[in-house]
Structure formats: structure tokens, C-alpha cells
Design a protein around this motif. Structure first.
Motif: not given
Length: 227
Positions: A50-52, A81-85, A119-124
Motif C-alpha cells: 500500500t503506497p503512502p 511522488l510520495g510524502e516520503d520523497n 486524503k491519500t492521493g493527489a489529482p492526476l
């Protein structure tokens, strides 16, 4: 080899090793490595179930000019790009499609990932396509429709140069692949088979990966916390 700390501080050497392991092992450890089929090792990739939280999502495409058996495939990859860079490969499709079907596949792949949970992702954000041959036609067709933000990627350098420029990100474990997906083994096999002299069979999945790393990681490089 004798270490002279007053000449090259340990911190500088560590930074060089992280930035380019091939130069470091050849120049400082007297262990030259040939640019053969071991350029990319599958063991360097990290894996996720499960991705961050993803803070930016983009699609990258490499399209084939022809669809014969020996030709490359057309590939669309979704990267986040995850919050963990770290950079996460979220999805991928690959096939040999002529122009009308290529456009249909591109739009369908985009639409299948357009929705997101804030809450968990971002727009494409964007679809980036290699701007040559069939890719140029695809860019023009999608721009004419006006529904998908698409941009061409020019090719100013050869593939080997481009992959050497992002290799450190792969080797450091910042590229993360999904554990359970049917295309994973083919993706890793293609990466591991890549050679400097272009004797490998295919590299269609590698180009979008290079573009994603260059666009989402290398341009805003932050090595803090990565040793």
C-alpha cells in the motif's frame, strides 16, 4: 588505496558514491565496472503493498512507431511522488497498438485513474509523451480533444546518458514498485536486461521510468536522510 581526509572529506566522498556509484568504484575503490547488462539490478528497487500518501501523480508514455513482433511496445506508466520523497510506480499498461487504438488506450488509462481520494492521493496532473514518431501524433490528437493536459518530451540525449543520470535514485531504493501485479516480472526483467550497447530486446518500459525520475525526483533533488 590510502585515504587522505584533508584532501577529500569523508562527507564529500559519501556524496560522490551516492551520486554516481560507477565513477566512485572505478576511481576510488579500484573496482571498475563495465557498462554491460548489470546496469540496473532488480534488488535495488523497493516494493510496496500500500503506497503512502501521494502528493503528485503524472503519467508518462513511450509509443512505438510500428507494431511488428520485433518492435518495441507502447507503454503508459502512472507514477506518484510520495510524502516520503520516494517515487511509486502505481500502474502500467503495455501493448502494440495502431494510432486509433493508441489514442483510445491513452484516454482510457487516464480516465481510469482520474478519480482520487484527497486524503491519500493527489489529482492526476499531466500526461507526458515522448515527442517523436507516433508519440507526436498522439500528442496532437489529445491536444485537439482538449480534455487531457498533455505535453511532449523532447529527446536531446541518448538513452544511456539519461539512464546514467538517474541510476543513483534507483540504486538508493527511492524507486518503489508494487508487489503483487501481473506485469512486475516483465518490468524488472527488462530493466535487468538493459545494456549500454543496445543489444537488449526492449527498453519501452525503461524510458517512461527515466522520464518520471528526471521530472519528479532529479529536478528537485533532496538527498537528506538517504545514506
Amino acid at each position: 588505496m590510502t585515504y587522505w581526509p584533508y584532501k577529500e572529506p569523508l562527507g564529500d566522498l559519501c556524496a560522490l558514491e551516492q551520486a554516481d556509484r560507477y565513477v566512485f568504484t572505478s576511481q576510488y575503490q579500484q573496482q571498475p565496472r563495465a557498462l554491460g547488462g548489470d546496469l540496473i539490478k532488480g534488488e535495488w528497487f523497493a516494493y510496496y503493498e500500500t503506497p503512502p500518501r501521494i502528493r503528485l501523480r503524472k503519467m508518462y508514455a513511450d509509443t512505438a512507431q510500428k507494431t511488428a513482433e520485433h518492435n518495441d511496445y507502447s507503454v503508459f506508466e502512472l507514477w506518484g511522488l510520495g510524502e516520503d520523497n520516494r517515487l511509486y510506480l502505481l500502474d502500467l499498461i503495455r501493448g502494440k497498438w495502431l494510432a486509433p487504438e493508441l489514442k483510445r488506450r491513452a484516454i482510457a488509462f487516464w480516465n481510469s485513474h482520474k478519480a482520487y481520494d484527497h486524503k491519500t492521493g493527489a489529482p492526476l496532473a499531466q500526461l507526458l509523451v515522448e515527442d517523436k514518431s507516433s508519440g507526436t501524433g498522439l500528442i496532437q490528437d489529445i491536444q485537439a480533444d482538449g480534455h487531457i493536459p498533455v505535453k511532449g518530451i523532447p529527446r536531446g540525449t541518448d538513452r544511456l546518458t539519461r539512464i546514467m543520470g538517474v541510476l543513483a535514485y534507483i540504486e538508493s531504493g527511492r524507486i518503489v514498485l508494487p508487489k503483487n501485479t501481473p506485469w512486475l516480472s516483465d518490468f524488472i526483467a527488462e530493466c535487468e536486461a538493459f545494456t549500454a550497447n543496445n543489444t537488449h530486446a526492449h527498453d519501452d518500459q525503461i524510458d517512461p521510468m527515466i522520464d518520471a525520475i528526471t521530472d519528479l525526483l532529479a529536478r528537485n533533488s533532496d538527498w537528506s536522510g538517504w545514506t
